[in-house]
Design a protein around this motif. Structure first.
Motif, PDB file in Angstrom:
ATOM      1  N   SER A 127      -4.471  -5.675 -11.523  1.00 45.63           N
ATOM      2  CA  SER A 127      -4.908  -6.325 -12.762  1.00 45.63           C
ATOM      3  C   SER A 127      -4.307  -7.714 -12.878  1.00 45.63           C
ATOM      4  O   SER A 127      -3.229  -7.995 -12.355  1.00 45.63           O
ATOM      5  CB  SER A 127      -4.471  -5.497 -13.975  1.00 45.63           C
ATOM      6  OG  SER A 127      -5.059  -4.213 -13.975  1.00 45.63           O
ATOM      7  N   LEU A 128      -5.038  -8.560 -13.569  1.00 41.90           N
ATOM      8  CA  LEU A 128      -4.559  -9.877 -13.953  1.00 41.90           C
ATOM      9  C   LEU A 128      -5.107 -10.191 -15.338  1.00 41.90           C
ATOM     10  O   LEU A 128      -6.174  -9.691 -15.712  1.00 41.90           O
ATOM     11  CB  LEU A 128      -5.046 -10.964 -12.987  1.00 41.90           C
ATOM     12  CG  LEU A 128      -4.378 -11.102 -11.627  1.00 41.90           C
ATOM     13  CD1 LEU A 128      -5.121 -12.141 -10.788  1.00 41.90           C
ATOM     14  CD2 LEU A 128      -2.916 -11.485 -11.758  1.00 41.90           C
ATOM     15  N   ARG A 129      -4.384 -11.032 -16.069  1.00 42.35           N
ATOM     16  CA  ARG A 129      -4.909 -11.537 -17.329  1.00 42.35           C
ATOM     17  C   ARG A 129      -4.931 -13.056 -17.288  1.00 42.35           C
ATOM     18  O   ARG A 129      -3.880 -13.693 -17.127  1.00 42.35           O
ATOM     19  CB  ARG A 129      -4.084 -11.068 -18.527  1.00 42.35           C
ATOM     20  CG  ARG A 129      -4.765 -11.431 -19.850  1.00 42.35           C
ATOM     21  CD  ARG A 129      -4.054 -10.893 -21.061  1.00 42.35           C
ATOM     22  NE  ARG A 129      -2.932 -11.722 -21.470  1.00 42.35           N
ATOM     23  CZ  ARG A 129      -2.475 -11.796 -22.716  1.00 42.35           C
ATOM     24  NH1 ARG A 129      -3.069 -11.090 -23.672  1.00 42.35           N
ATOM     25  NH2 ARG A 129      -1.433 -12.548 -23.011  1.00 42.35           N
TER      26      ARG A 129
ATOM     27  N   ASN B 166     -20.369 -10.695 -23.967  1.00 42.21           N
ATOM     28  CA  ASN B 166     -21.410 -10.517 -22.957  1.00 42.21           C
ATOM     29  C   ASN B 166     -20.740 -10.567 -21.596  1.00 42.21           C
ATOM     30  O   ASN B 166     -19.818 -11.375 -21.395  1.00 42.21           O
ATOM     31  CB  ASN B 166     -22.427 -11.656 -23.068  1.00 42.21           C
ATOM     32  CG  ASN B 166     -23.467 -11.626 -21.982  1.00 42.21           C
ATOM     33  OD1 ASN B 166     -24.179 -10.646 -21.807  1.00 42.21           O
ATOM     34  ND2 ASN B 166     -23.549 -12.700 -21.222  1.00 42.21           N
ATOM     35  N   TYR B 167     -21.173  -9.688 -20.676  1.00 38.36           N
ATOM     36  CA  TYR B 167     -20.552  -9.617 -19.355  1.00 38.36           C
ATOM     37  C   TYR B 167     -21.624  -9.573 -18.266  1.00 38.36           C
ATOM     38  O   TYR B 167     -22.698  -8.979 -18.449  1.00 38.36           O
ATOM     39  CB  TYR B 167     -19.704  -8.347 -19.222  1.00 38.36           C
ATOM     40  CG  TYR B 167     -18.563  -8.253 -20.195  1.00 38.36           C
ATOM     41  CD1 TYR B 167     -18.727  -7.645 -21.440  1.00 38.36           C
ATOM     42  CD2 TYR B 167     -17.305  -8.764 -19.873  1.00 38.36           C
ATOM     43  CE1 TYR B 167     -17.685  -7.562 -22.338  1.00 38.36           C
ATOM     44  CE2 TYR B 167     -16.253  -8.675 -20.769  1.00 38.36           C
ATOM     45  CZ  TYR B 167     -16.448  -8.074 -21.990  1.00 38.36           C
ATOM     46  OH  TYR B 167     -15.406  -7.997 -22.882  1.00 38.36           O
TER      47      TYR B 167
ATOM     48  N   PHE C 280     -13.597  -5.740 -16.870  1.00 45.74           N
ATOM     49  CA  PHE C 280     -13.066  -6.963 -17.473  1.00 45.74           C
ATOM     50  C   PHE C 280     -13.291  -6.931 -18.987  1.00 45.74           C
ATOM     51  O   PHE C 280     -14.303  -6.387 -19.463  1.00 45.74           O
ATOM     52  CB  PHE C 280     -13.774  -8.193 -16.917  1.00 45.74           C
ATOM     53  CG  PHE C 280     -13.476  -8.522 -15.484  1.00 45.74           C
ATOM     54  CD1 PHE C 280     -12.800  -7.655 -14.648  1.00 45.74           C
ATOM     55  CD2 PHE C 280     -13.885  -9.749 -14.964  1.00 45.74           C
ATOM     56  CE1 PHE C 280     -12.533  -7.969 -13.320  1.00 45.74           C
ATOM     57  CE2 PHE C 280     -13.637 -10.102 -13.649  1.00 45.74           C
ATOM     58  CZ  PHE C 280     -12.972  -9.200 -12.830  1.00 45.74           C
ATOM     59  N   THR C 281     -12.371  -7.546 -19.714  1.00 46.05           N
ATOM     60  CA  THR C 281     -12.506  -7.659 -21.165  1.00 46.05           C
ATOM     61  C   THR C 281     -12.166  -9.083 -21.589  1.00 46.05           C
ATOM     62  O   THR C 281     -11.079  -9.579 -21.273  1.00 46.05           O
ATOM     63  CB  THR C 281     -11.579  -6.682 -21.895  1.00 46.05           C
ATOM     64  OG1 THR C 281     -11.861  -5.341 -21.475  1.00 46.05           O
ATOM     65  CG2 THR C 281     -11.771  -6.788 -23.397  1.00 46.05           C
ATOM     66  N   ILE C 282     -13.091  -9.709 -22.303  1.00 42.26           N
ATOM     67  CA  ILE C 282     -12.837 -11.039 -22.847  1.00 42.26           C
ATOM     68  C   ILE C 282     -12.452 -10.888 -24.316  1.00 42.26           C
ATOM     69  O   ILE C 282     -12.989 -10.038 -25.030  1.00 42.26           O
ATOM     70  CB  ILE C 282     -14.075 -11.965 -22.677  1.00 42.26           C
ATOM     71  CG1 ILE C 282     -13.726 -13.403 -23.062  1.00 42.26           C
ATOM     72  CG2 ILE C 282     -15.276 -11.440 -23.465  1.00 42.26           C
ATOM     73  CD1 ILE C 282     -14.824 -14.408 -22.713  1.00 42.26           C
TER      74      ILE C 282
ATOM     75  N   LEU D 274      -9.033 -13.294 -20.505  1.00 42.93           N
ATOM     76  CA  LEU D 274      -9.871 -12.435 -19.688  1.00 42.93           C
ATOM     77  C   LEU D 274      -8.954 -11.420 -19.014  1.00 42.93           C
ATOM     78  O   LEU D 274      -8.192 -11.770 -18.106  1.00 42.93           O
ATOM     79  CB  LEU D 274     -10.654 -13.222 -18.636  1.00 42.93           C
ATOM     80  CG  LEU D 274     -11.656 -12.382 -17.831  1.00 42.93           C
ATOM     81  CD1 LEU D 274     -12.798 -11.908 -18.729  1.00 42.93           C
ATOM     82  CD2 LEU D 274     -12.210 -13.187 -16.649  1.00 42.93           C
ATOM     83  N   GLN D 275      -8.995 -10.191 -19.505  1.00 40.09           N
ATOM     84  CA  GLN D 275      -8.239  -9.103 -18.889  1.00 40.09           C
ATOM     85  C   GLN D 275      -9.083  -8.524 -17.760  1.00 40.09           C
ATOM     86  O   GLN D 275     -10.215  -8.083 -17.996  1.00 40.09           O
ATOM     87  CB  GLN D 275      -7.923  -8.016 -19.919  1.00 40.09           C
ATOM     88  CG  GLN D 275      -7.179  -6.822 -19.344  1.00 40.09           C
ATOM     89  CD  GLN D 275      -5.783  -7.179 -18.873  1.00 40.09           C
ATOM     90  OE1 GLN D 275      -5.054  -7.913 -19.539  1.00 40.09           O
ATOM     91  NE2 GLN D 275      -5.407  -6.675 -17.695  1.00 40.09           N
TER      92      GLN D 275
END
Length: 114
Positions: free
Chosen positions: A16-18, A57-58, A66-68, A79-80
């Motif tokens: 993971s990265l943020r 929106n993805y 991913f989660t914005i 952006l997770q």
């Protein structure tokens, strides 16, 4: 307008990265914010965006991973990125948009490799 992206790096598959993008010199809360990426030899593509009202929106390839999100008090969009795959390797760019006006930040490199 300044958009300062950070948080990229080298991560193993499944990691993971943020990413963070700090905005300045704009009324952040009224802008739609987005994350784009560009892999070597490929066109820049939209990864995710979030409206001023918080609708998201993805692109299909990152849905569920991913989660914005945005923090209007901190003028920052995040952006997770979870369950990263080698195909997520790219330079990631932050974008601020209102009407026809668009601003870009510098990119941050994300490399997913074992």
């Amino acid at each position: 307008v300044q958009l300062q992206a950070s948080g990229g790096g080298l991560v193993q598959p499944g990691g993971s990265l943020r990413l963070s993008c700090a905005a300045s010199r704009l009324t952040f809360s009224i802008y739609a914010m987005g994350w784009y990426r560009q892999a070597p030899g490929k066109q820049r593509e939209l990864v995710a965006d979030i409206t001023s009202g918080g609708s998201t929106n993805y692109v299909d390839s990152v849905k569920g991973r991913f989660t914005i999100s945005r923090d209007n008090a901190e003028n920052t969009v995040y952006l997770q990125m979870n369950s990263l795959k080698p195909e997520d390797t790219a330079v990631y760019y932050c974008n601020a948009r209102i009407g026809r006006l668009t601003h870009w930040g510098q990119g941050t490199q994300v490399t997913v490799s074992s």
